[in-house]
Design a protein around this motif. Structure first.
Motif: not given
Length: 246
Positions: A19, A23, A48-49
């Motif tokens: 994660r 991001a 989340r990118g």
């Protein structure tokens, strides 16, 4: 854009690290046994990118498929900047003592199979990338305690191997960080009575793991106080140590 290979990507620690990288917009290649869990994690990381997320289903005991997985990872990522190895299991010590076949299986999963995969990984990366590799081992590998010496011996094997492999790959610009967590609150430890004050959450450890890998540390205990705890345990004379219930 960083290319990140995560082996054992469905573990709580690996997912928390993923994660962080997502991001940052990294490209991720996730490897684990469960295709269903991998798909769910991949969808979450895209939200989340993460720039790209690819998945590959693999049981690390399938040694004949290690090279196939690594070839797929290199193709998908283009550049392998970081590798996080977090695959493994937590054996039932008592059952291992009763059933030799279980002991052998657990040592294979936590010791020999990681060595086989790290060996294939080194051959795949050496001369191609200056990657930073992080390997999740355990403080259990520092000494053979009666409560978990099967698990500890497997992790000790991996730690010793990583030390030698790190020296071998140093001139190639590839680093290996031996990451030794203490007690972690995760699905793998569910049902165990862990000391609350010494038990960490994966989300708290993840930034420290990512930072240690990026800084190319050799060995890191997480949280840091475990370095002192394990130093004290290693210094206990064997004549006394074998009388303790640790």
């Amino acid at each position: 854009m960083s290319g990140i290979l995560i082996i054992g990507a469905t573990s709580a620690i690996a997912s928390a690290c993923a994660r962080i990288w997502a991001a940052r917009g990294a490209k991720l290649f996730l490897v684990a046994r469960s295709s269903e869990k991998l798909a769910m994690i991949a969808d979450d990381l895209r939200v989340r990118g993460a720039a790209e997320v690819s998945i590959f289903t693999l049981d690390i005991n399938e040694h004949e498929r290690h090279s196939l997985m690594l070839e797929a990872a290199c193709r998908a990522l283009g550049q392998v900047d970081v590798v996080l190895f977090a695959a493994g299991s937590l054996p039932d010590q008592t059952r291992c003592e009763r059933e030799t076949t279980v002991l052998v299986r657990e040592v294979m999963t936590n010791g020999l199979s990681p060595l086989a995969l790290l060996n294939a990984l080194a051959a795949s990366l050496e001369g191609r990338y200056k990657s930073a590799i992080g390997v999740i081992t355990s403080v259990a590998g520092d000494r053979g305690r009666p409560s978990n010496y099967v698990y500890g011996s497997a992790k000790s094997l991996v730690s010793t191997y990583c030390e030698g492999l790190s020296a071998r790959l140093f001139s190639a610009g590839i680093s290996i960080t031996d990451i030794r967590p203490g007690f972690v609150d995760s699905p793998m430890t569910a049902g165990l009575e862990l000391p609350r004050l010494l038990t960490s959450q994966p989300e708290k450890l993840a930034p420290q793991i990512v930072r240690a890998i990026e800084r190319r540390r050799d060995v890191v205990y997480l949280p840091k106080y475990w370095a002192l705890i394990m130093l004290c345990i290693r210094l206990i004379p064997r004549t006394l140590f074998k009388r303790l219930s640790l």
